[in-house]
Design a protein around this motif. Structure first.
Motif, PDB file in Angstrom:
ATOM      1  N   GLU A  62     -24.776  -5.611  -4.576  1.00  0.00           N
ATOM      2  CA  GLU A  62     -25.998  -6.230  -5.091  1.00  0.00           C
ATOM      3  C   GLU A  62     -26.874  -5.218  -5.829  1.00  0.00           C
ATOM      4  O   GLU A  62     -27.490  -5.528  -6.847  1.00  0.00           O
ATOM      5  CB  GLU A  62     -26.784  -6.879  -3.936  1.00  0.00           C
ATOM      6  N   LYS A  63     -26.912  -3.989  -5.320  1.00  0.00           N
ATOM      7  CA  LYS A  63     -27.689  -2.925  -5.961  1.00  0.00           C
ATOM      8  C   LYS A  63     -27.110  -2.609  -7.341  1.00  0.00           C
ATOM      9  O   LYS A  63     -27.853  -2.417  -8.313  1.00  0.00           O
ATOM     10  CB  LYS A  63     -27.653  -1.677  -5.074  1.00  0.00           C
ATOM     11  N   LEU A  64     -25.791  -2.584  -7.431  1.00  0.00           N
ATOM     12  CA  LEU A  64     -25.138  -2.279  -8.702  1.00  0.00           C
ATOM     13  C   LEU A  64     -25.350  -3.411  -9.716  1.00  0.00           C
ATOM     14  O   LEU A  64     -25.571  -3.156 -10.897  1.00  0.00           O
ATOM     15  CB  LEU A  64     -23.645  -2.041  -8.478  1.00  0.00           C
ATOM     16  N   ILE A  65     -25.301  -4.643  -9.235  1.00  0.00           N
ATOM     17  CA  ILE A  65     -25.562  -5.796 -10.113  1.00  0.00           C
ATOM     18  C   ILE A  65     -26.984  -5.698 -10.678  1.00  0.00           C
ATOM     19  O   ILE A  65     -27.211  -5.932 -11.870  1.00  0.00           O
ATOM     20  CB  ILE A  65     -25.368  -7.115  -9.348  1.00  0.00           C
ATOM     21  N   LYS A  66     -27.928  -5.308  -9.832  1.00  0.00           N
ATOM     22  CA  LYS A  66     -29.320  -5.158 -10.274  1.00  0.00           C
ATOM     23  C   LYS A  66     -29.448  -4.027 -11.288  1.00  0.00           C
ATOM     24  O   LYS A  66     -30.156  -4.142 -12.291  1.00  0.00           O
ATOM     25  CB  LYS A  66     -30.218  -4.898  -9.058  1.00  0.00           C
ATOM     26  N   LYS A  67     -28.745  -2.921 -11.040  1.00  0.00           N
ATOM     27  CA  LYS A  67     -28.786  -1.761 -11.938  1.00  0.00           C
ATOM     28  C   LYS A  67     -28.276  -2.131 -13.329  1.00  0.00           C
ATOM     29  O   LYS A  67     -28.790  -1.641 -14.335  1.00  0.00           O
ATOM     30  CB  LYS A  67     -27.944  -0.630 -11.354  1.00  0.00           C
ATOM     31  N   TYR A  68     -27.263  -3.004 -13.377  1.00  0.00           N
ATOM     32  CA  TYR A  68     -26.662  -3.385 -14.663  1.00  0.00           C
ATOM     33  C   TYR A  68     -27.105  -4.770 -15.122  1.00  0.00           C
ATOM     34  O   TYR A  68     -26.435  -5.414 -15.903  1.00  0.00           O
ATOM     35  CB  TYR A  68     -25.138  -3.274 -14.574  1.00  0.00           C
ATOM     36  N   SER A  69     -28.264  -5.184 -14.663  1.00  0.00           N
ATOM     37  CA  SER A  69     -28.877  -6.428 -15.140  1.00  0.00           C
ATOM     38  C   SER A  69     -29.642  -6.119 -16.423  1.00  0.00           C
ATOM     39  O   SER A  69     -29.824  -4.948 -16.777  1.00  0.00           O
ATOM     40  CB  SER A  69     -29.860  -6.960 -14.078  1.00  0.00           C
ATOM     41  N   PRO A  70     -30.133  -7.136 -17.147  1.00  0.00           N
ATOM     42  CA  PRO A  70     -30.947  -6.867 -18.361  1.00  0.00           C
ATOM     43  C   PRO A  70     -32.128  -5.948 -18.070  1.00  0.00           C
ATOM     44  O   PRO A  70     -32.425  -5.033 -18.859  1.00  0.00           O
ATOM     45  CB  PRO A  70     -31.408  -8.261 -18.786  1.00  0.00           C
TER      46      PRO A  70
END
Length: 198
Positions: free
Chosen positions: A183-191
């Motif tokens: 989830e942290k990585l998804i947030k890091k690579y979000s817009p």
């Protein structure tokens, strides 16, 4: 009643697959050099002679195992072509990769283990090279579409992060917070997260 040719073919295929799957597991656990054909045959519940009927050598066997790994890696991309938004593609890639590492531990344990075995690395590069090249090509295009300044460099960093997550999970899965890291990585690579990279 005697067996048909089709039945014999099915038995041979099952035996061959059993050897490959057993080898995959043992190579992942003990390493390529720490595993013998005798070890594989014993774990599979067959004779060493029968194993040699299917594979002339351990190097022949590792080639087949690597082909299985190639299929597993390719599965990460299944369905990504239907997504048009590059950010959603990155999210899909992160989820698919980390879920695969979680659900197919033996495959990924072998993949990461082989990455550190130099004399097996040449064979793995020949077999896995194309799918790995395609992976980085896709990531570079995604980061370029997003507008990251150096998409080639960012693709390599992104790949290294996923490799690191996989290695830490494989070697400490009891304690590694895989879902939280995902989830942290998804947030890091979000817009929002990528806005300072573009």
């Amino acid at each position: 009643m005697p067996r048909t040719e089709e039945q014999y073919k099915e038995i041979r295929e099952k035996s061959r697959n059993l050897i490959i799957q057993t080898a995959l597991k043992l190579f992942g656990q003990k390493g390529y050099h720490g595993t013998s054909i005798a070890d594989i045959a014993k774990a599979a519940g067959i004779s060493k002679g029968l194993a040699y009927n299917y594979f002339n050598s351990k190097s022949d066997l590792i080639e087949e195992v690597l082909k299985q790994l190639e299929v597993e890696i390719a599965q990460v991309f299944f369905g990504i072509g239907e997504i048009t938004d590059p950010y959603k593609k990155l999210k899909f890639f992160i989820e698919s990769t980390i879920n695969s590492i979680r659900d197919n531990e033996e495959f990924w344990s072998l993949y990461f283990g082989l990455s550190l075995q130099k004399d097996v690395l040449d064979t793995s590069k020949i077999i896995l090279g194309k799918v790995i090249e395609q992976t980085f090509g896709l990531l570079e295009l995604l980061f370029e579409e997003i507008g990251v300044d150096n998409p080639v460099e960012e693709a390599r960093i992104f790949g290294a992060i996923l490799d690191g997550i996989g290695i830490h999970f494989i070697y400490d899965k009891e304690n590694y917070p895989l879902e939280e890291v995902k989830e942290k990585l998804i947030k890091k690579y979000s817009p929002e997260g990528l806005s300072n990279l573009s």
